[in-house]
Design an enzyme around this catalytic site. Structure first.
Site, PDB file in Angstrom:
ATOM      1  CD  GLU A 322      -2.725  -1.050   2.509  1.00  0.00           C
ATOM      2  OE1 GLU A 322      -3.853  -1.427   2.438  1.00  0.00           O
ATOM      3  OE2 GLU A 322      -2.247  -0.498   3.346  1.00  0.00           O
ATOM      4  CB  CYS A 323       0.412   4.406   0.071  1.00  0.00           C
ATOM      5  SG  CYS A 323       0.706   6.139  -0.177  1.00  0.00           S
ATOM      6  N   GLY A 324       3.370   4.062   0.391  1.00  0.00           N
ATOM      7  CA  GLY A 324       4.845   3.752   0.342  1.00  0.00           C
ATOM      8  C   GLY A 324       5.474   2.520  -0.057  1.00  0.00           C
TER       9      GLY A 324
END
Length: 435
Positions: A322-324
């Site tokens: 997720e994301c980072g």
């Protein structure tokens, strides 16, 4: 029906001092020998780290849309059965968002402490307080705390302008000993704040001289009529799930980890920043969001972690990013100074950190298992030749949201999922099943 004294700490806007006050209040009551449970309204990872530090207990998210009314009710009822005080930190201003902090307070009958910064105003403070107290008749205001009050005379002027019938809880002076530093995604992580303990303790001491040192009235919380979180079959029985967790990968909902364990998984944490390998015999890997851009050079040099993640992925074992965490899987990450650093190269593409917010808001992902709720909040933009397997949608408008990518055993997206909203999907992701 469990009951417990409870307060929701809100404000007219962000930047008024909600987190500082909530953390100080949690520590104050702990010092008085009380068991305190703290919640954060809306999707947030940074404020809960600080609030957990102050309260000594995990901080869950309460959001009527993301967690659902039954989910919020269950969390509050469980806390009320265990605690002497429940504190809920609001998000933005009291009436901001759909649903808002006011909606949450009204739904569960929790009285509101209005924290208002008095910086650059005096008697007008009373007009702001009056507006918060009377904007909605279904929201009960416990009282008003003035923050950033420069002198005793300033406090007198503020009190002189207060409307009748609205409780004055006291005031706090501005102090560098209380202030919490910020960066682009919000506050710093708890472990990065210099002298965090003394900052919270200083705030607690200041609040000891206010009416907030007194316990408020008890609020009764019904248990949820049904509890899908605990009723789920153990779909991950025997699965071993590795989770990256350190200053680079720390955006983890406690409820997500609890769900994995309730589904039967055994969870183990490791630190890419410490060059630790993925725990041996892990069946699946979770790379959460965080700040990989602040630690890009260290991550690029940590070959033991890199080799173990590459080995896990190439062996066809599920990876949820997720994301980072997704940025870490890309070929390259560029910071705001135009410095590029190679990443793991497991997803084709590049990302660059922008100086302005790229995306923010609640999102939902429709799957064959039903809807997964969550949110997005990022300052990076990403380019990839991969075609999305699906797209989330924006909660309020239904407009297209974040893409979801699948490459081999990897599923990645900017969206932070709140997995208790769809336990069956969470199980499918960590079993590598289509969704």
């Amino acid at each position: 029906m469990p009951s417990c004294p409870a307060l929701l700490v809100s404000a007219p806007a962000s930047g008024q001092g909600k987190t500082t006050i909530t953390a100080g209040l949690a520590l104050l009551h702990r010092q008085l020998g009380r068991r305190v449970r703290v919640f954060k309204t809306g999707p947030d990872f940074l404020d809960p780290m600080i609030l957990e530090h102050a309260s000594g207990a995990p901080v869950q998210s309460l959001d009527l849309w993301m967690a659902g009314e039954d989910g919020c009710r269950r969390l509050l009822a469980e806390a009320a059965a265990q605690a002497d005080l429940i504190l809920i930190e609001g998000v933005m201003g009291l009436f901001d968002g759909t649903p808002s902090s006011a909606d949450l307070a009204a739904r569960f009958g929790v009285p509101v402490v209005a924290v208002i910064s008095a910086k650059s105003m005096a008697q007008t403070f009373g007009a702001v307080a009056f507006g918060l107290a009377h904007y909605r008749s279904d929201v009960a205001i416990h009282g008003v705390l003035a923050n950033h009050v420069s002198s005793a005379r300033h406090a007198q002027m503020i009190q002189a302008g207060m409307p009748d019938g609205l409780r004055w809880l006291g005031h706090l002076a501005p102090s560098a000993q209380m202030a919490l530093p910020e960066r682009h995604l919000g506050l710093h992580q708890a472990g990065e704040i210099d002298q965090l303990e003394s900052r919270i303790a200083f705030t607690a001491q200041a609040l000891a001289d206010t009416a907030l040192a007194e316990l408020p009235a008890a609020v009764s919380f019904d248990a949820a009529p049904h509890d899908s979180h605990h009723a789920q079959p153990r779909l991950l029985e025997g699965k071993r799930i590795a989770i990256a967790r350190d200053a680079a990968f720390s955006f983890i909902y406690p409820a997500n980890v609890s769900l994995l364990e309730s589904l039967g998984a055994r969870v183990a944490f490791f630190s890419p920043l410490a060059n630790e390998p993925v725990p041996s015999h892990a069946d699946a890997l979770y790379l959460p969001g965080g700040y990989p851009e602040l630690h890009a050079a260290t991550l690029a040099g940590n070959v033991i972690t890199a080799a173990s993640i590459r080995g896990h992925a190439t062996a066809g074992k599920p990876v949820v990013a997720e994301c980072g965490g997704m940025l870490y899987l890309l070929d390259e990450l560029t910071d705001t100074e135009d410095r590029s650093t190679p990443m793991l190269g497991l997803l084709p593409g590049r990302a660059a950190i922008q100086k302005r917010l790229v995306s923010l808001g609640m999102q939902a992902l429709e799957t064959k298992f039903g809807v997964l709720t969550g949110h997005t909040f990022h300052y990076s933009s990403m380019t990839t030749p991969l075609q999305p397997e699906s797209h989330a949608t924006r909660a309020q408008t239904g407009a297209p949201g974040e893409p979801v990518f699948r490459s081999g055993a990897i599923v990645a997206s900017y969206m932070h999922g709140y997995w208790p909203s769809n336990p069956a999907l969470a199980a499918a992701l960590f079993c590598g099943k289509p969704f």
